[in-house]
Design a protein around this motif. Sequence first.
Motif, PDB file in Angstrom:
ATOM      1  N   SER A 131       4.398   5.601   6.053  1.00  0.00           N
ATOM      2  CA  SER A 131       4.440   6.545   5.253  1.00  0.00           C
ATOM      3  C   SER A 131       5.274   6.291   3.624  1.00  0.00           C
ATOM      4  O   SER A 131       6.281   5.899   3.716  1.00  0.00           O
ATOM      5  CB  SER A 131       4.693   7.883   5.584  1.00  0.00           C
ATOM      6  OG  SER A 131       4.814   8.898   4.781  1.00  0.00           O
ATOM      7  N   SER A 132       4.488   6.451   2.659  1.00  0.00           N
ATOM      8  CA  SER A 132       5.191   6.054   1.330  1.00  0.00           C
ATOM      9  C   SER A 132       6.236   7.203   1.035  1.00  0.00           C
ATOM     10  O   SER A 132       7.033   6.875   0.135  1.00  0.00           O
ATOM     11  CB  SER A 132       4.022   6.089   0.265  1.00  0.00           C
ATOM     12  OG  SER A 132       3.725   7.501  -0.048  1.00  0.00           O
ATOM     13  N   VAL A 188       0.531  10.541  -1.431  1.00  0.00           N
ATOM     14  CA  VAL A 188       1.183   9.965  -0.298  1.00  0.00           C
ATOM     15  C   VAL A 188       0.344   8.861   0.334  1.00  0.00           C
ATOM     16  O   VAL A 188      -0.834   9.422   0.508  1.00  0.00           O
ATOM     17  CB  VAL A 188       1.769  11.146   0.641  1.00  0.00           C
ATOM     18  CG1 VAL A 188       2.280  10.631   1.998  1.00  0.00           C
ATOM     19  CG2 VAL A 188       2.626  11.899  -0.176  1.00  0.00           C
ATOM     20  N   ALA A 189       0.616   7.753   0.756  1.00  0.00           N
ATOM     21  CA  ALA A 189       0.081   6.946   1.412  1.00  0.00           C
ATOM     22  C   ALA A 189       0.456   6.733   2.974  1.00  0.00           C
ATOM     23  O   ALA A 189       1.563   6.566   3.265  1.00  0.00           O
ATOM     24  CB  ALA A 189      -0.213   5.583   0.770  1.00  0.00           C
ATOM     25  N   TYR A 190      -0.688   6.584   3.935  1.00  0.00           N
ATOM     26  CA  TYR A 190      -0.356   6.313   5.123  1.00  0.00           C
ATOM     27  C   TYR A 190      -0.873   5.209   5.717  1.00  0.00           C
ATOM     28  O   TYR A 190      -2.286   5.063   5.409  1.00  0.00           O
ATOM     29  CB  TYR A 190      -0.607   7.464   5.992  1.00  0.00           C
ATOM     30  CG  TYR A 190       0.006   8.856   6.057  1.00  0.00           C
ATOM     31  CD1 TYR A 190       1.101   8.956   6.492  1.00  0.00           C
ATOM     32  CD2 TYR A 190      -0.447   9.796   4.982  1.00  0.00           C
ATOM     33  CE1 TYR A 190       1.718  10.515   6.479  1.00  0.00           C
ATOM     34  CE2 TYR A 190       0.050  10.835   4.831  1.00  0.00           C
ATOM     35  CZ  TYR A 190       1.388  11.416   5.389  1.00  0.00           C
ATOM     36  OH  TYR A 190       1.786  12.450   5.383  1.00  0.00           O
ATOM     37  N   GLU A 245      -4.984   5.962   4.796  1.00  0.00           N
ATOM     38  CA  GLU A 245      -5.202   7.050   4.303  1.00  0.00           C
ATOM     39  C   GLU A 245      -4.416   7.298   2.809  1.00  0.00           C
ATOM     40  O   GLU A 245      -3.104   6.999   2.815  1.00  0.00           O
ATOM     41  CB  GLU A 245      -4.781   7.966   5.313  1.00  0.00           C
ATOM     42  CG  GLU A 245      -5.315   9.533   4.822  1.00  0.00           C
ATOM     43  CD  GLU A 245      -4.922  10.477   5.950  1.00  0.00           C
ATOM     44  OE1 GLU A 245      -4.539  10.096   7.078  1.00  0.00           O
ATOM     45  OE2 GLU A 245      -5.077  11.614   5.768  1.00  0.00           O
ATOM     46  N   LYS A 246      -5.008   7.986   1.950  1.00  0.00           N
ATOM     47  CA  LYS A 246      -4.113   8.462   0.807  1.00  0.00           C
ATOM     48  C   LYS A 246      -4.415   9.908   0.472  1.00  0.00           C
ATOM     49  O   LYS A 246      -5.417  10.231   0.183  1.00  0.00           O
ATOM     50  CB  LYS A 246      -4.381   7.480  -0.458  1.00  0.00           C
ATOM     51  CG  LYS A 246      -3.371   7.199  -1.429  1.00  0.00           C
ATOM     52  CD  LYS A 246      -3.525   6.250  -2.407  1.00  0.00           C
ATOM     53  CE  LYS A 246      -2.672   6.036  -3.249  1.00  0.00           C
ATOM     54  NZ  LYS A 246      -3.019   4.779  -4.261  1.00  0.00           N
ATOM     55  N   PHE A 263       0.694  -1.227   0.050  1.00  0.00           N
ATOM     56  CA  PHE A 263      -0.016   0.030   0.133  1.00  0.00           C
ATOM     57  C   PHE A 263       0.868   1.224   0.178  1.00  0.00           C
ATOM     58  O   PHE A 263       0.487   2.276  -0.574  1.00  0.00           O
ATOM     59  CB  PHE A 263      -0.821  -0.159   1.145  1.00  0.00           C
ATOM     60  CG  PHE A 263      -1.825   1.169   1.398  1.00  0.00           C
ATOM     61  CD1 PHE A 263      -2.856   1.408   0.440  1.00  0.00           C
ATOM     62  CD2 PHE A 263      -1.728   2.190   2.637  1.00  0.00           C
ATOM     63  CE1 PHE A 263      -3.484   2.477   0.666  1.00  0.00           C
ATOM     64  CE2 PHE A 263      -2.435   3.143   2.492  1.00  0.00           C
ATOM     65  CZ  PHE A 263      -3.561   3.453   1.828  1.00  0.00           C
ATOM     66  N   LEU A 264       2.022   1.248   0.716  1.00  0.00           N
ATOM     67  CA  LEU A 264       2.985   2.339   0.892  1.00  0.00           C
ATOM     68  C   LEU A 264       3.839   2.627  -0.274  1.00  0.00           C
ATOM     69  O   LEU A 264       4.408   3.522  -0.582  1.00  0.00           O
ATOM     70  CB  LEU A 264       3.603   2.120   2.101  1.00  0.00           C
ATOM     71  CG  LEU A 264       2.963   2.316   3.264  1.00  0.00           C
ATOM     72  CD1 LEU A 264       3.629   1.934   4.632  1.00  0.00           C
ATOM     73  CD2 LEU A 264       2.010   3.443   3.601  1.00  0.00           C
ATOM     74  N   ASP A 265       3.977   1.638  -1.174  1.00  0.00           N
ATOM     75  CA  ASP A 265       5.086   1.502  -1.983  1.00  0.00           C
ATOM     76  C   ASP A 265       4.432   2.132  -3.413  1.00  0.00           C
ATOM     77  O   ASP A 265       3.836   1.678  -4.122  1.00  0.00           O
ATOM     78  CB  ASP A 265       5.501   0.074  -2.642  1.00  0.00           C
ATOM     79  CG  ASP A 265       6.522   0.103  -3.664  1.00  0.00           C
ATOM     80  OD1 ASP A 265       7.178   1.165  -3.862  1.00  0.00           O
ATOM     81  OD2 ASP A 265       6.717  -0.877  -4.221  1.00  0.00           O
ATOM     82  N   ILE A 266       4.579   3.525  -3.303  1.00  0.00           N
ATOM     83  CA  ILE A 266       3.805   4.284  -4.254  1.00  0.00           C
ATOM     84  C   ILE A 266       4.835   4.825  -5.330  1.00  0.00           C
ATOM     85  O   ILE A 266       5.804   5.462  -4.948  1.00  0.00           O
ATOM     86  CB  ILE A 266       2.984   5.443  -3.690  1.00  0.00           C
ATOM     87  CG1 ILE A 266       1.844   5.123  -2.881  1.00  0.00           C
ATOM     88  CG2 ILE A 266       2.655   6.550  -4.786  1.00  0.00           C
ATOM     89  CD1 ILE A 266       1.082   5.982  -2.162  1.00  0.00           C
TER      90      ILE A 266
END
Lengths: 455, 959
Positions: free
Chosen positions: B528-529, B500-502, B457-458, A5-8
């Motif tokens: 955090s991404s 940014v994703a949390y 969250e994104k 999910f965090l690997d953006i």
Amino acid sequence: CSNEFLDIASEENIAIDDQATQSPEKYVNGIYGMFTDWDYAFSWLGVTEMISDNADKGSSSTDNGGDKRDLDELLHSSTTGSVEAMWTKFYKTIGRSSYSIKYTTESTITDTEKSRLIGEAKFLRALSYFYLVRMFGDVVIQDLEDASTYSVRQPKAEVYAYIEEDLLDAISKLPLKSEYAAKDLGRATKGAAQGLLAKVYLYQGKNQQAYDMATTVINSGQYDLEADYATTWRVETENGKESLFEIQARGTAVAHGVQQYSETQGARGTGGWGWGFNVPSQNLLDAFNAEGDAIRRDATIIFRGETLYDGRLVPTSVENPMYNEKAYSSANLGSGDGDKNIRVIRFSEMLLIQAEAANEIGQDALSSLNRVRARVKLAPVSGLSKDQLRTKIWNERRLELAFEHDRWFDLVRTGQAKAMMAANGKIFVTGKHELFPIPNAQLIQTPSMTQNPGW
Amino acid sequence: QVTNDSIQVEADPFASDSIILNQAVVIGYGSVKKSDLTSAVSSANSKDIMQIASTTAMQSLQGKLAGVNIINTDTPGGTPTVLVRGMGTALGGKAPLYVVDGLIVPNIANINPSDIDKIDVLKDAASSAIYGVRGANGVVVITTKRGKTGKLKVNYDTYFGVRNTMNMVEMADANQYITYFNEQRKATGGSLISTNQKYNTDWFDEMLTTGQIISNNVSLSGAGESINYMFSVNNFEEKGILEGNNFKRTSIRSNNDYKLFDGKLKIKQSVSATFSREIPKPYGAFDVAYRQSPLVPVKYENGRWGLPIFNTTTGEVTYVANAGEVTSNLNSHGNPMATLFYDNQKINTTTIQGNIEAELKLTKGLTITSRTGATKYWYKYREYNPIKEKWIAGNPIRTASEFEGLKAANPTSGTYMNNSLNLNNIETFRWSWENFVTFDRKFGDHSFNVVAGVSAEKTGIGEFSNTTVYDVPDKEQYWSVHHASGDYEASIDQNNYTPVAYASYFARLQYNYANKYYVSGIIRRDGSSQFKNNQQYWGTFPSASVAWNISNEEFLKDSNTISFLKLRGGWGRLGNADVPYNYTTITTATGSDNANYVFGPGQDLVFGAYVGSPAYDVSWEIVEEWSTGLDFELFKGKVTGNLDYYNKTTKNAILSINQILSSPYDKNFVDHAAEVVNKGFEIALNYNNETSGGLRYSIGGNFNYNENEVTYVKPGYAGMTGGSLGNGQIAKRLEAGQPLGSFWLYEVEGVWQTQTDIDNNAHLSSARPGHLRYKDQNGDGVIDDRDKKFMGSYIPKFNYGININLDYKNFDLNISGYGAGGNKIYNGIKNTRLGGENITVDTFNNRWTGAGTSNTNPGSERDQVASSYYLEKGDYFRLSNITLGYNFRDKIDFVKNLRLYVSAQNVFIVTKYSGFTPELTLNNEKGKRYDGSPYGTTGMDFSAYPNVTTFLVGLNVEF
């Protein structure tokens, strides 16, 4: 578990893995590019010429050119911007060189290509260290991979050893000037590295080695004197037979040259074309006249009111009586990106290095010296004692290489600085002025670093 | 004792930010009674917020929350800078985290202040740790109004106000300007101007107009058996003191609660839509108005814009020159009125925000909550630049046909386009989804409250586009890309943002024994991404706090003096994820650049490359805080108050680092570079009483002191400078032992009286008689950087507020004031005056005019070197509000109450600062206006928007 999910993926900036790679040659080109920076115009003039007895600040009396008045009057300090600029610029050039060497070594190009590029980078790195060690004595020897090296000054001898090592390697790797493809004209050559090494030896008093290295260049068949001294800094002799190494500049669009080198030194005021800094001193004019050296005098100095070789009249309305003719660009005048190639090593200097070293080691000094003199129609030298001849050669260097960014270091190297500066009305403090101060900004960043004596 | 977010409390003016001990405080994923708090939280209610008319709620709370430093800006639509317990970072975000009804939002510019029921600010790590990696700057928790049991209630609130500048700086008039100008010219040489001139323009007078502020608000609320509802519409408009500067906002909100299955399932829904329209004007006009000569008219008689042209032959300030006469410029500035006239910008934004929450009671004390929310934001910017008209206005002798000729001769030149149209669109989206369980039970004297949950969250999902086209038709209706001329190539840019994703896990335990001994612990684990570069996504943020309610002990139980006394303390670790993105810069360029070079007989340009700086591993900033506090209530609630002490350390503040000079690289990079400590104390006190005659009154005050210090700088990273004056001079430097953003300047020790004076002492090589004389601190005979001294920071050391309320029969009165101090301001605009620019009357009157005239103030010929002369004390006190209201209670049928009030805001300011305003939050550096970086020009006065005084009348009607 949520790492997915965090690997953006980055959308704004292209990730380094997805970027097209640069060829190693590009990184090497980037080292040369550094020498076209503004600091190599204005700051460089201050710390090499205006500070010496050959030149004065020039310009208007109210225009200090930042810190140029301080340098001219030997009132510079560790916060003088020009000193900090050059110190920094040398290290950034060294950094680009070291990175290029690393990048080239790790790249997949052929060994022949690698060899040449590494040779070029090492030459440019050695040149920068030579500039550094001349100005500052003990200096940092930068290790790309080890930040702790940036704060430690290494003894001068080790810096010279490092320079020699780079140059020897460059000599073994670089092609001769004639071996380069036309498109690469202007790149560092074997001759350039040898010429620089001869100078590096001379600075260390390694006279035999200096003599040998200069002789190698002289006998290489790659170089010769231009017939007319007056053309040595003009467009027509760029990268010509007298040229061992020079900084390239192109005046027409897309123009790229040493930022404002001609402009800062161009005639100032009504009818002028520049800022009028770094003007020949009366002391230099006297030196030419004392030697009866009209050819080099007139090739080096623009006199107010004279008509230049290209037919341009320098009106009497310009502000200063003399300007530096070697910085004059006929076609581009004061363009920001002018066409003025800056000669770094010329063949005549090889002859003078050979002569100076020969005199010290009891070899024939006169034929080289007189070869230089003959070109400018000066009578051959003969019948001088060793000491007299040494002084004569030093003076010859002054007149031959005036405004070629060497005078101050020659004065310090030869121990003439105090007397010569006194003759020019400036106070040279022995034990202090031999070296420039380490910039204060550097000492703030690396407090463990020591300052030079007297500063 | 612990309840959920939905607790409703009536606003009481006599207890603002005080301890209403049974009031609920929302602490994130739950709320707690104030008396049971173990951490430091300041609260404000709707009355506090509505007392001062402003665009956003935080602006109204200046001086009302101890430890929350709010620095105002009076620009229309402007938002204040909010700092909770000092500044711990330079490059990282400094704003607190905003949480609206449980939803994390980027800011509260879209929230109508009238919709806010209460604001709780979580100040210490012990409480903020529940927001983990985003809690480092404190958390502002906002609860909007919801329907309450009872009949349908309709409220109509309106006000109208006028605004004028306060604390204006008096500029020199024509005669003073002439004297000053000629004095300087005599010292440096150059043409003089004659003493008799035609114009005497007061630029500020010309430029400024009376601003307005208008608000209309209607709300409907109520509750039935199974539904609570609240609906509101607000229209807010602010007209600035610069002609044409305007901000309008319309917001609509609907908050509904539904109860199902005998209240076992509660569904709460909140949704708001906000539309704003702004006409900005260039605030740089303030700078030009300050600098432009009074001899220049706004317009000449023939209607052309005035310019600083003078005839050097006659000395008259005019563009007219007869044959043989020469003109020159007084200075290089334009006409600020023309700048404002030709400026044509428009910004429209739309924000849709909503969340829905379901709360299900499973068994006794066990609740499960799920909520999801989202914000959609659109931003549209349009600027029309009339290049042709501006070119013609650039010189009174230019004509349109001249322009046409040049345009024809230079068909590709950007100088001769008729106009340009710039369109900038931004679209973003963010969502979150949170699930948590709450267990709340009491077993005998043991009370437990446990919350545990997860959140995803994104944010930053979206794109921007920027298009510039040229030569559109003059009329506004044709300002579109479609109508642009094909003669010039359009410039188009569009890019997507990187979202940014949390992902987070959190838990909190609160326990107390017999309401005497309290223990609370929080743990939050955040991913955090942003930290993808080094794959270090995750951080853990714990906190612990304890409290002792001494008044519940036997020995105090029956005390008449002390009705409540609680001692609390805690520790916590927080993160600041709002940090800059780090990447390795590989520089290449086209054209003349020091990456490129020329080779070959034709000296052809070859392209090069270099590494500007390798990227360093950057992670979140870590803040650790110890804090302790005391809450008390004396004399049966007449006196309430609290005391707090904190010590907060940012372990690894991120700074923009200058390369070591002897390093291989030449571009700045960002890295964890310093440790910053903020420590201080806060006091809040409130006294309220009611006399037998029916007068109710309260006096409240708060004070907080904060000491900021950079305690450590990583080796090699010292010496960073900042605060550029824009002329090569810098005014700030980083060094351990100094506060963030410290000024670093020459110390002035007098004025050079004579040339001999200069020759015999250490001096700058530019020194002349009349210039300031700088102290040779190290005595080496040379004035250089080593003689500069640290002279304090722009960050205030203390802030305070007072608040007085009186209620007598149908009258109510509020007086409040706010002050700050211990800060320094650099008067940059005064420092960087160049020849021919105007000066203040003070500068004129006090100047040196020859040997012996002054040893404090320089002459008209002065340098622009950064020195202590231009560093001034920034202390100030502002009477921020006086409001008098009259209530018509139950006088009219169907109207429950009608209140009429008049109010004066920012009545006066007491300050020694010689500029327009001591509240300077903006960075004047290009593109960095709002970053608040201590090493930008924050705290330095260049073109500040003045403070304004507002007089308003208002009406509240309740049906």
